[in-house]
Design a protein around this motif. Sequence first.
Motif, short mmCIF file in Angstrom:
data_model
loop_
_atom_site.label_atom_id
_atom_site.label_comp_id
_atom_site.label_asym_id
_atom_site.label_seq_id
_atom_site.Cartn_x
_atom_site.Cartn_y
_atom_site.Cartn_z
N PHE A 1 10.43 6.79 5.53
CA PHE A 1 10.42 6.50 6.97
C PHE A 1 9.12 5.80 7.39
N MET A 2 8.03 6.19 6.79
CA MET A 2 6.76 5.52 7.10
C MET A 2 6.79 4.06 6.63
N PHE A 3 7.35 3.83 5.46
CA PHE A 3 7.47 2.47 4.93
C PHE A 3 8.30 1.61 5.89
N VAL A 4 9.43 2.13 6.31
CA VAL A 4 10.30 1.40 7.24
C VAL A 4 9.59 1.14 8.56
N LEU A 100 -5.46 -7.03 5.94
CA LEU A 100 -4.40 -6.14 5.46
C LEU A 100 -4.70 -5.65 4.05
N LEU A 101 -5.27 -6.52 3.21
CA LEU A 101 -5.66 -6.09 1.87
C LEU A 101 -6.75 -5.03 1.91
N VAL A 102 -7.68 -5.18 2.86
CA VAL A 102 -8.72 -4.18 3.06
C VAL A 102 -8.10 -2.85 3.47
N LEU A 103 -7.15 -2.91 4.40
CA LEU A 103 -6.49 -1.69 4.86
C LEU A 103 -5.68 -1.05 3.74
N LEU A 104 -5.00 -1.88 2.94
CA LEU A 104 -4.20 -1.37 1.83
C LEU A 104 -5.09 -0.65 0.81
N THR A 105 -6.23 -1.26 0.49
CA THR A 105 -7.18 -0.65 -0.44
C THR A 105 -7.73 0.66 0.13
N SER A 106 -8.08 0.64 1.41
CA SER A 106 -8.61 1.83 2.07
C SER A 106 -7.58 2.95 2.10
N ALA A 107 -6.32 2.60 2.36
CA ALA A 107 -5.26 3.60 2.42
C ALA A 107 -5.04 4.23 1.05
N GLY A 122 -3.15 15.88 12.97
CA GLY A 122 -2.31 15.15 12.02
C GLY A 122 -3.07 14.36 10.98
N LEU A 123 -4.36 14.68 10.78
CA LEU A 123 -5.19 13.91 9.85
C LEU A 123 -4.73 14.04 8.40
N ARG A 124 -4.23 15.22 8.04
CA ARG A 124 -3.77 15.42 6.66
C ARG A 124 -2.57 14.54 6.36
N GLN A 125 -1.63 14.47 7.29
CA GLN A 125 -0.46 13.61 7.11
C GLN A 125 -0.86 12.13 7.18
N PHE A 126 -1.83 11.83 8.03
CA PHE A 126 -2.36 10.47 8.10
C PHE A 126 -2.92 10.05 6.75
N GLN A 127 -3.65 10.93 6.11
CA GLN A 127 -4.23 10.65 4.79
C GLN A 127 -3.14 10.39 3.76
N ASN A 128 -2.06 11.14 3.80
CA ASN A 128 -1.01 11.04 2.79
C ASN A 128 -0.04 9.89 3.04
N MET A 129 0.16 9.52 4.30
CA MET A 129 1.24 8.60 4.63
C MET A 129 0.82 7.18 5.01
N LEU A 130 -0.47 6.97 5.29
CA LEU A 130 -0.91 5.64 5.69
C LEU A 130 -0.57 4.59 4.63
N LEU A 131 -0.71 4.94 3.36
CA LEU A 131 -0.44 4.00 2.28
C LEU A 131 0.98 3.46 2.35
N PHE A 132 1.96 4.34 2.57
CA PHE A 132 3.35 3.91 2.60
C PHE A 132 3.63 3.02 3.81
#
Length: 249
Positions: A1-4, A100-107, A122-132
């Motif tokens: 769902f995060m990817f979408v 976007l590449l910077v954000l992708l690397t950071s995620a 929601g920081l824990r979920q932010f940490q886990n889901m930002l990448l997707f």
Amino acid sequence: FMFVSGYVYCLTSQRKSVEYKSFIWNKFKRLLVPYFFVSILIITLKLLTERGAYLENPVTADAFFKILYLPTTAGYFLWFAYTLFLIFLTVPFFNSNKKLLVLLTSAFILKYLPFTLPAFFGLRQFQNMLLFYVLGVALCQYTGLRRAVGNVHIIWAIVAFAVLYILRHHIDVEYCQAIICLLLALSGIFAVIKFAKILEHSGKISRVLLNVAGCSYTIYLFHTTFMGFGKAIFVKIYQFTPPIFVKLC
């Protein structure tokens, strides 16, 4: 769902340019207003029914305050709306290919830090889901990547998913588990994308799904409330919690 969510965000942001404040205000109304409304409703229903009905996760009156900083208070699933809003606060600042590449690397780094962020806000979920989420944006934004994904057959995604799923349950090495879980998620995402393309070309089925799509957010917000009533009625009648409810929770 995060990817979408990331893919759709990129797709719609390319069509229109909105001022950051207006964008965040619209996302607040879209995500956090329903989040608070549904949280208050769920907590109220739990408090009113706790003495006479089965509750999987009972709450106390202080839950009305906790929903401000702990999005899993009323219902665990509500973290999605809260965390998605946090992501929307961040992503608009990375509006070029290089950024976007910077954000992708950071995620990616954020997801695999040797420690987890606190559950507050929601920081824990932010940490886990930002990448997707960012991967969804990347697929939309990078034409070459989208073309490469489109050239791979769905069968390979299904086979990869099955193999990775089996490996996940037979390899106990921690860093291998992390890699397998990421690849498992990506293969599943890829299979869903390919399956969506098949539905798109099927004509009739896709029209039905588009009609349902308009209700998807409402279904998401209220589905566990109806599940909760179903569990409560079942337990009241049969005096036990069926295994299927335990698994769903």
